[in-house]
Design a protein around this motif. Structure first.
Motif, PDB file in Angstrom:
ATOM      1  N   ASP A   1     119.712  91.583  97.888  1.00 56.77           N
ATOM      2  CA  ASP A   1     119.707  91.274  99.313  1.00 56.77           C
ATOM      3  C   ASP A   1     119.435  92.512 100.140  1.00 56.77           C
ATOM      4  N   THR A   2     119.986  93.629  99.694  1.00 55.74           N
ATOM      5  CA  THR A   2     119.820  94.848 100.471  1.00 55.74           C
ATOM      6  C   THR A   2     118.387  95.335 100.424  1.00 55.74           C
ATOM      7  N   LEU A   3     117.695  95.048  99.306  1.00 55.28           N
ATOM      8  CA  LEU A   3     116.260  95.334  99.282  1.00 55.28           C
ATOM      9  C   LEU A   3     115.571  94.524 100.376  1.00 55.28           C
ATOM     10  N   GLY A   4     115.966  93.250 100.501  1.00 49.81           N
ATOM     11  CA  GLY A   4     115.410  92.422 101.567  1.00 49.81           C
ATOM     12  C   GLY A   4     115.754  92.980 102.934  1.00 49.81           C
TER      13      GLY A   4
ATOM     14  N   ILE B   1     129.591  95.511  96.999  1.00 51.21           N
ATOM     15  CA  ILE B   1     128.863  94.236  97.041  1.00 51.21           C
ATOM     16  C   ILE B   1     127.450  94.459  97.548  1.00 51.21           C
ATOM     17  N   LEU B   2     127.363  95.246  98.614  1.00 52.03           N
ATOM     18  CA  LEU B   2     126.074  95.427  99.275  1.00 52.03           C
ATOM     19  C   LEU B   2     125.063  96.107  98.363  1.00 52.03           C
ATOM     20  N   LEU B   3     125.490  97.105  97.623  1.00 48.60           N
ATOM     21  CA  LEU B   3     124.526  97.903  96.871  1.00 48.60           C
ATOM     22  C   LEU B   3     124.616  97.714  95.360  1.00 48.60           C
ATOM     23  N   ASP B   4     125.531  96.901  94.887  1.00 47.74           N
ATOM     24  CA  ASP B   4     125.512  96.648  93.453  1.00 47.74           C
ATOM     25  C   ASP B   4     125.512  95.157  93.135  1.00 47.74           C
ATOM     26  N   TYR B   5     126.566  94.454  93.497  1.00 52.16           N
ATOM     27  CA  TYR B   5     126.594  93.023  93.185  1.00 52.16           C
ATOM     28  C   TYR B   5     125.437  92.292  93.857  1.00 52.16           C
ATOM     29  N   ARG B   6     125.205  92.621  95.113  1.00 51.88           N
ATOM     30  CA  ARG B   6     124.143  91.922  95.838  1.00 51.88           C
ATOM     31  C   ARG B   6     123.095  92.905  96.336  1.00 51.88           C
ATOM     32  N   ALA B   7     122.690  93.827  95.485  1.00 52.32           N
ATOM     33  CA  ALA B   7     121.743  94.856  95.913  1.00 52.32           C
ATOM     34  C   ALA B   7     120.378  94.265  96.233  1.00 52.32           C
TER      35      ALA B   7
ATOM     36  N   ASN C   1     120.236  84.937  99.967  1.00 49.21           N
ATOM     37  CA  ASN C   1     118.986  85.576  99.588  1.00 49.21           C
ATOM     38  C   ASN C   1     117.804  84.804 100.160  1.00 49.21           C
ATOM     39  N   LEU C   2     117.900  83.481 100.115  1.00 48.40           N
ATOM     40  CA  LEU C   2     116.872  82.633 100.720  1.00 48.40           C
ATOM     41  C   LEU C   2     116.716  82.986 102.188  1.00 48.40           C
ATOM     42  N   TYR C   3     117.849  83.093 102.890  1.00 48.35           N
ATOM     43  CA  TYR C   3     117.811  83.412 104.317  1.00 48.35           C
ATOM     44  C   TYR C   3     117.143  84.761 104.559  1.00 48.35           C
ATOM     45  N   VAL C   4     117.516  85.771 103.761  1.00 49.58           N
ATOM     46  CA  VAL C   4     116.967  87.111 103.980  1.00 49.58           C
ATOM     47  C   VAL C   4     115.449  87.088 103.830  1.00 49.58           C
TER      48      VAL C   4
END
Lengths: 193, 145, 118, 533
Positions: free
Chosen positions: A160-163, A152-158, D155-158
């Protein structure tokens, strides 16, 4: 049910440690109390099936403790016991009371409205599983990893991880900004254009 | 900050290397076991912190100057951003374009392994840099500047 | 007992807020930040817990469908991981600011660090 | 074309990382300013290009094009599984939204950022290690664009967090006593705010099992209102109101904004409190929580208290930057008030709600232009005269014609004098309130407008006109680059009033923005059909 009791006790321990950290007069004891609360949290993470969190939690805890202890060991604490700021304390108590009542209603429910799902029974286990059920069903085929959290962290929601990576970068750059000894050049170097 | 006694130094010299290697291991196997790039990076940083505490901040600063930390930090972040942008060749932002491999193999998960390594580089370099800066800043607190 | 668990978590959150708003010592405020982060992370983990759940990591020889029947919710864990990182970043920045404030004023006490009008 | 939307975020972030590397390459430190300017300019160009491309797809009338971009392939579509030969639905990941509202906000953010970075090329010379400023500036700009594009709650929060962290560092950029203290206070309140935002997101996730805004909205529509939903909404709105410095959560702003270097004050007051505050509140209320009388009344109460208290506090200030900071609170109150009234009107009278939303967004644009302009002018004045006190100034128009006239244009705009842009947005809001029958609110808005006029008459009288004081007499006009930065914004203040209220820009920039804001649920239906859990 025993796990509920364990978790309740551990959260109670965290509360006690938190109160000590906030109220004790000695800063070093306070820092150690915060550290204890953090370690209790990582034990809770382990009990709740989140080894992925227990690991970084302990590490972050250690780093924070080292930073805080170094900070107070090299400096004398000259802060005085000042009389309590009654206005602020009252505002916090009042707001906190309202918040707790609202939280209680949210957990227990009022009439027919939806409540926060009971502990141990998330939507995932019920009839309307959310987005994470889809992740759990097919993460091995989609991402090819064995650790679903990492998938999830690095593919589905990658994204966010950039953030997340950017947040560390920002904090570090901000730290350098703050730690510069001289921010403004002296007047002599600064003639009007 | 001065260092500690020679016993501590010798032990640290032995242990710190192991700790750092373990950090690299954790970041490489994040897609198989708990851990991952962030945890690995922090473990690597913890190894350096041990060295700093045992040998003193100046010594560490000679080895790993602030500017080098900045460069590594920026490169790690940039590498992760590149992972995102490389996806454009496969059709879009953050598309995982490498073959997924077989589950439970070290080389699996496509871009996840390189991304973990980039994050661990970023986290380790950045946190070491800020830690050194803080340690050096706390060396001699001067009440007035 | 589930209700008590949630309520204690919210109480922990309030202790953090109390430390941030009512305390005057920079170090104590930073500790308040840490407590606040704990409470929020704890809430997210609690929300994702499934009774007798296993970690969302695929054991060898199992299919994802078998795992899905009893694993805890992995998504809040991914969120908490991000949140832990953000918490560490905030703490590092706050420590840097506190160190510099001490350099300038020779104290951690906000009562003596008061040049600004509210 | 659509695939390029994430580049709007990636470009500034990537450039920021490059700046950190470049600064340590021999001779590279001098180039960081050029790189930052180039990146912001390229982002502005890309934003305008994407806006034009999307606007070309607008249908005449109300329908504006909505592009959704998914990070990765995780878009909820079905595909054929190669291995098993069966149909499989891809789970959904993070969505980026390029609708009327976000394309409007991207234009605002990148435009003001461009003017500010042009200005700071010369202004920042008196600070040390300027490359740190450039990297943090780029990160803040990129994060604000990330906030605006986010279609996912977490994502908004981040990105709110990235933007906030960058601003903590930038407020302390001078590392003097007041700056460090202001940054610490700002950080503490920022942490409280973001914790409550995250609590709100956690509760919403536990209720709906979704993080995608449109899906959360759809799920909440089925759940209805319950104490749990209200608690989540309260946490989210409270946290965002703290980030937006709405009264009674305003105490950090008058310290933090004036302490920063002038270009950063301009970014914070002109953009940050709007993107992470006003925009995020609007997106959440209209697009996620659903329009409800409770939320509308909360917004109206926050808006009115901010307008009045901000204006009263600003009137008493003699420090130019503090005066500007208080007036930001008051002007943000206008936007929130108009949004609140729009939310309360939406179920009954869509046309009037549209007018309110239009006024709010128009005012957001205008305030971004003139408040940034005024903060840049204050920086130019402070650099030339060494003071921020209005009483020590005087006759600035004579000694510093460019700065003086730009400052005059900004002051006239914010005071609401007719040919300038502030007049148009304020009159639209006041007329909309009157048409809605909210006589009391209308009276308050008009009274605050008069108060604002008085406040800026004071600025004109003491700073710009009159005899030059001893400090001003020695002052000289600032560097041309600073003048250019101010002139860009001054031109916008002059032209935007007419340009945006009629003609093609209204049709394709502001109109679709208001439409997208009110039609938050429309987006939801578009996504819910995507399938997939």
């Amino acid at each position: 049910m025993t796990i509920d009791l364990f978790i309740l006790l551990l959260i109670g321990f965290m509360l006690a440690a938190g109160l000590i950290a906030v109220e004790t007069s000695d800063l070093l004891s306070a820092v150690i109390a915060v550290g204890a609360a953090g370690f209790a949290l990582s034990v809770i993470d382990l009990l709740l099936g989140a080894p992925d969190l227990a690991f970084p939690q302990v590490l972050v805890e250690i780093i924070t403790l080292v930073l805080l202890i170094r900070m107070i060991m090299t400096r004398r604490d000259t802060s005085r016991q000042t009389p309590r700021d009654t206005l602020r304390t009252a505002v916090v108590l009042l707001g906190g009371g309202v918040f707790l009542v609202a939280a209680f209603l949210a957990v227990v429910g009022l009439g027919a409205g939806a409540t926060v799902p009971a502990f141990g029974e998330p939507l995932l286990a019920g009839g309307h599983p959310g987005v994470s059920a889809a992740y759990l069903w097919q993460f091995d085929k989609d991402t090819g990893v064995a650790n679903c959290v990492m998938g999830i962290l690095l593919d589905y929601r990658a994204y966010d991880t950039l953030g997340e990576a950017t947040v560390i970068f920002v904090a570090i750059m901000g730290g350098y900004v703050v730690l510069r000894k001289v921010g403004r050049k002296r007047q002599a170097q600064e003639p009007s254009p | 900050m001065k260092g500690m006694t020679s016993i501590v130094r010798d032990v640290t010299r032995l242990v710190a290397g192991v700790v750092m290697v373990y950090g690299v291991y954790v970041s490489c196997t994040g897609h198989l076991t708990p851990g991952g790039g962030f945890a690995g990076g922090v473990i690597i940083m913890a190894g350096v912190v041990m060295l700093v505490l045992a040998f003193g901040g100046e010594r560490a600063n000679e080895l790993l100057a602030e500017s080098r930390c900045h460069v590594l930090d920026g490169s790690g972040a940039l590498a992760f951003a590149l992972v995102a942008l490389l996806g454009f060749f496969a059709g879009g932002f953050f598309v995982n374009f490498l073959p997924r491999g077989r589950v439970h193999q070290l080389v699996s998960g496509g871009m996840i392994l390189p991304a973990n390594l980039a994050i661990s580089l970023k986290v380790a370099a950045g946190l070491i840099g800020i830690f050194l800066a803080l340690v050096l800043a706390t060396r001699q607190p001067s009440s007035q500047e | 007992m589930g209700i008590a668990i949630y309520m204690l978590t919210f109480l922990l959150l309030l202790i953090g807020v109390y430390a941030l708003v009512a305390k005057k010592n920079l170090v104590r405020i930073i500790m308040g930040i840490a407590i606040l982060e704990y409470a929020v992370n704890l809430l997210l983990v609690l929300v994702g817990y499934r009774r007798d759940g296993t970690p969302p990591i695929l054991p060898r020889g199992q299919t994802a469908a078998e795992l899905a029947a009893r694993a805890v919710d992995p998504l809040p864990q991914a969120l908490v991981l991000t949140s832990i990182v953000i918490g560490l970043s905030v703490t590092a920045l706050a420590v840097a600011l506190a160190v510099r404030l001490y350099d300038k004023y020779g104290t951690f006490d906000m009562n003596d660090i008061r040049n600004l009008r509210g | 074309m659509k695939e390029l939307v994430p580049v709007l975020v990636g470009l500034p972030l990537g450039a920021a990382f490059l700046v950190a590397i470049l600064a340590h390459v021999r001779g590279g430190a001098r180039l960081t300013g050029a790189l930052a300017t180039l990146a912001v300019a390229a982002n502005l160009a890309l934003g305008i290009g994407l806006w034009a491309a999307a606007a070309g797809q607008d249908q005449p009338g109300a329908k504006s094009a909505v592009w959704t971009v998914w990070a990765g392939r995780w878009d909820g579509q079905t595909e054929l599984d190669q291995a098993t030969g069966q149909q499989r639905t891809r789970p959904i990941g993070i969505q980026l939204v390029w609708d009327g509202l976000s394309r409007f906000m991207v234009i605002v953010v990148s435009f003001v950022a461009f003017a500010v970075i042009v200005f700071s090329g010369a202004y920042m010379r008196r600070f040390t290690t300027v490359w740190l400023f450039h990297t943090l500036f780029l990160l803040m700009t990129g994060a604000m664009i990330g906030v605006v594009l986010a279609g996912d709650l977490f994502n908004l929060y981040v990105f709110i967090e990235v933007a906030a962290m960058a601003s903590y560092g930038l407020v302390a950029f001078g590392t003097e006593r007041e700056e460090l203290e202001a940054a610490f206070k700002y950080l503490v309140l920022g942490v409280v705010a973001s914790s409550f935002i995250l609590v709100g997101i956690a509760i919403l996730y536990s209720l709906t099992g979704q993080l995608n805004m449109a899906r959360v909205a759809a799920a909440l529509g089925e759940l209805g209102t319950s104490p749990a939903v209200l608690l989540a909404a309260g946490c989210l709105l409270g946290g965002l109101a703290l980030k937006a410095a709405m009264v009674p959560f305003h105490s950090w702003l008058p310290d933090a904004h004036p302490s920063a270097p002038a270009p950063i004050s301009a970014m914070l007051s002109g953009l940050l409190i709007k993107t992470v505050g006003v925009y995020a509140i609007a997106r959440l209320v209209f697009g996620v929580l659903g329009v409800h009388a409770v939320y509308a009344n909360v917004l109206i109460a926050l808006g009115v208290s901010s307008m009045v208290v901000g204006m009263l506090l600003a009137l008493g200030q003699w420090d130019l930057k503090r005066l500007l900071a208080y007036s930001s609170i008051s002007q943000a109150g206008y936007m929130i008030l108009a949004l609140g009234v729009a939310a309360s009107l939406l179920p009954h009278n869509r046309a009037l709600a549209g007018l309110c939303a239009f006024g709010a967004l128009f005012h957001l644009f205008n305030h971004a232009a003139f408040k940034s302009l005024l903060f840049l002018c204050s920086g130019s004045i402070e650099q030339a005269t060494g003071t921020r006190q209005l009483r020590e100034m005087g006759g600035l128009v004579r000694r510093m014609p460019v700065t003086g006239w730009c400052c005059r244009i900004g002051a006239l705009s914010i005071a609401g004098v007719p040919p300038f842009n502030g007049f148009f947005s304020k009159i639209i809001i006041i007329v909309a309130l009157a048409l809605a029958g909210r006589v009391v609110l209308c009276g308050i808005a008009a009274a605050v407008a008069v108060g604002t006029l008085l406040m800026y008459v004071k600025v004109q009288r003491y700073a710009l006109d009159g005899q030059p004081g001893p400090r001003v007499a020695a002052a000289r006009e600032s560097h041309w680059a600073m003048g250019a930065g101010m002139a860009i914004l001054a031109a916008v203040c002059l032209l935007a009033g007419v340009a945006l209220s009629v003609g093609p820009l209204k049709e394709h920039l502001l109109g679709p923005a208001g439409e997208a804001l009110l039609g938050g649920a429309k987006l939801a239906s578009g996504v819910a059909m995507g399938g997939g859990q």
